[in-house]
Each structure stands twice: as C-alpha cells, then as structure tokens.
Design a protein around this motif. Structure first.
Motif, PDB file in Angstrom:
ATOM      1  N   MET A 114       0.909  -1.207   0.138  1.00 43.00           N
ATOM      2  CA  MET A 114      -0.023  -0.056  -0.184  1.00 43.00           C
ATOM      3  C   MET A 114       0.710   1.275  -0.048  1.00 43.00           C
ATOM      4  O   MET A 114       1.876   1.313   0.790  1.00 43.00           O
ATOM      5  N   CYS A 115       0.473   2.275  -0.860  1.00 42.79           N
ATOM      6  CA  CYS A 115       1.464   3.387  -0.923  1.00 42.79           C
ATOM      7  C   CYS A 115       1.172   4.487   0.383  1.00 42.79           C
ATOM      8  O   CYS A 115       0.291   4.429   0.969  1.00 42.79           O
ATOM      9  N   GLY A 116       2.068   5.431   0.090  1.00 46.63           N
ATOM     10  CA  GLY A 116       1.943   6.492   0.863  1.00 46.63           C
ATOM     11  C   GLY A 116       1.818   8.005   0.143  1.00 46.63           C
ATOM     12  O   GLY A 116       2.406   7.956  -0.935  1.00 46.63           O
ATOM     13  N   ILE A 117       1.194   9.098   0.806  1.00 48.25           N
ATOM     14  CA  ILE A 117       1.106   9.938   0.057  1.00 48.25           C
ATOM     15  C   ILE A 117       0.737  11.064   1.012  1.00 48.25           C
ATOM     16  O   ILE A 117       0.493  11.081   2.038  1.00 48.25           O
ATOM     17  N   ILE A 118       1.583  12.100   0.790  1.00 46.58           N
ATOM     18  CA  ILE A 118       1.943  13.549   1.727  1.00 46.58           C
ATOM     19  C   ILE A 118       2.091  14.657   1.069  1.00 46.58           C
ATOM     20  O   ILE A 118       2.641  14.711   0.098  1.00 46.58           O
ATOM     21  N   GLY A 119       1.376  15.622   1.780  1.00 47.22           N
ATOM     22  CA  GLY A 119       1.337  17.176   1.089  1.00 47.22           C
ATOM     23  C   GLY A 119       1.954  18.167   2.499  1.00 47.22           C
ATOM     24  O   GLY A 119       1.372  17.974   3.310  1.00 47.22           O
ATOM     25  N   TYR A 120       2.634  19.105   2.095  1.00 41.71           N
ATOM     26  CA  TYR A 120       2.791  20.161   3.306  1.00 41.71           C
ATOM     27  C   TYR A 120       2.922  21.400   2.544  1.00 41.71           C
ATOM     28  O   TYR A 120       3.346  21.409   1.545  1.00 41.71           O
ATOM     29  N   ALA A 121       2.318  22.368   3.257  1.00 40.47           N
ATOM     30  CA  ALA A 121       2.343  23.768   2.922  1.00 40.47           C
ATOM     31  C   ALA A 121       2.407  24.382   4.215  1.00 40.47           C
ATOM     32  O   ALA A 121       1.386  24.304   5.125  1.00 40.47           O
ATOM     33  N   GLY A 122       3.266  25.287   4.519  1.00 41.92           N
ATOM     34  CA  GLY A 122       3.630  25.727   5.772  1.00 41.92           C
ATOM     35  C   GLY A 122       4.751  26.859   5.973  1.00 41.92           C
ATOM     36  O   GLY A 122       5.092  27.361   5.027  1.00 41.92           O
ATOM     37  N   HIS A 123       5.396  26.796   7.087  1.00 40.79           N
ATOM     38  CA  HIS A 123       6.406  27.690   7.126  1.00 40.79           C
ATOM     39  C   HIS A 123       7.796  27.340   7.287  1.00 40.79           C
ATOM     40  O   HIS A 123       8.734  27.861   7.511  1.00 40.79           O
TER      41      HIS A 123
END
Ligand code: GLU
Length: 162
Positions: A1-10
């Motif tokens: 099973m795969c992994g998915i991540i996004g980040y928007a921040g400082h």
C-alpha cells in the motif's frame, strides 16, 4: 500500500515530507519521489527502491527552501517498479506535478484521447494520465479549480491526489 503526503507551511517542506514518508514506510513501497518549487521552477526528484535512495539524490539539493511540496511512496499497480513510473508525475509543460494513490480505471481511454491531441507520455502508469489531463484542461480554461473539476468528471476509479 502506498503513501501520500503534502505540506504547505512555514518550514522547509522537503525534510517534513521525507519524515512523513518515513512514517508511512511500514505500508510497503517500491519507489519514492518528491515535488517542490525551487527558484520558480518545478523540481521532481524520484528514485526506485528505498527512501534512502531518494535522500541520496536530494543531497544534491542541499539548500531547498520550498515551503510546500508533495511526496509519495509507490506500490505499483500499473507499470513496473521503476524510476520513470515513480510519482510525482508531471504535465507536459513541467508546470504541475501530481501524486496519486489508487487506480484510474478508465486511464487507457483517456490516454488514447490525449495522445491523439499530441500529448506525450513518459511512464506506463494510470496516474500520469491525471497529470496530463489536468494540464490539458488547465490550458483550456487557465483556472486550476475548474481544471481539477473537469478532470474529476472524466476519471473513474479510486483515488487520493496531491
Ligand atoms: N496506480 C498507481 C501506480 O501504479 C498508484 C499506485 C499507488 O497507489 O501507489 O503508479
């Protein structure tokens, strides 16, 4: 099973994303990749195999200051485990990148249609269809939200995107 991540921040995004992917490693994967904007340019770095292989490549980008980005660990369903099939996938003009979990069931029909419109594919995945279709619709309407809506109305299957 795969992994998915996004980040928007400082914070600088790439280390946050790598840490997130590390936490998802237990799910299993065959390749990994990240996408971020550096110096107004979209960068997509991918590697077959373990996260360490991706980190080795990222070491060539030590001053990455991007504050947002996306990352993925892939569990291949369409296309062999290989760097070209790893995510993120980009649209033809290198202006957008996507990561995808799941399966696009009608990808072949959309792919054939886009090829007829002159779009060139570089992977064997169902996921690249989403990147190319999104860019295709964006070029039509120049509105990302609208382009995403048009894209979602055409694809069938199970998916999470970044
Ligand atoms: N179907 C996609 C692929 O084969 C996504 C697989 C996944 O969820 O990791 O690249």
């Amino acid at each position: 099973m795969c992994g998915i991540i996004g980040y928007a921040g400082h914070r600088p995004a790439v280390p946050v994303i790598i840490e997130g992917l590390r936490r998802l490693e237990y799910r299993g994967y065959d390749s990994a990749g990240v996408g971020f904007i550096q110096g107004m340019e979209l960068k997509v770095i991918k590697a077959e195999g373990k996260l360490a292989a991706l980190e080795e490549k990222l070491a060539h980008y030590p001053n990455t200051v991007a504050m947002n980005g996306i990352g993925h660990t892939r569990w291949a369903t369409h296309g062999v485990p290989a760097e070209r099939n790893a995510h993120p996938h980009i649209g033809g003009n290198n202006e957008l990148a996507i990561i995808h979990n799941g399966i696009i069931e009608n990808y072949m029909e959309i792919k054939e249609h886009l090829i007829k419109q002159g779009v060139t594919f570089v992977s064997d995945t169902d996921s690249e269809v989403v990147a190319q279709l999104l860019e295709f619709h964006y070029n039509e309407c120049h509105n990302m939200l609208e382009a995403v809506g048009r894209c979602l109305r055409r694809i069938e299957g199970s998916y999470a995107f970044g």
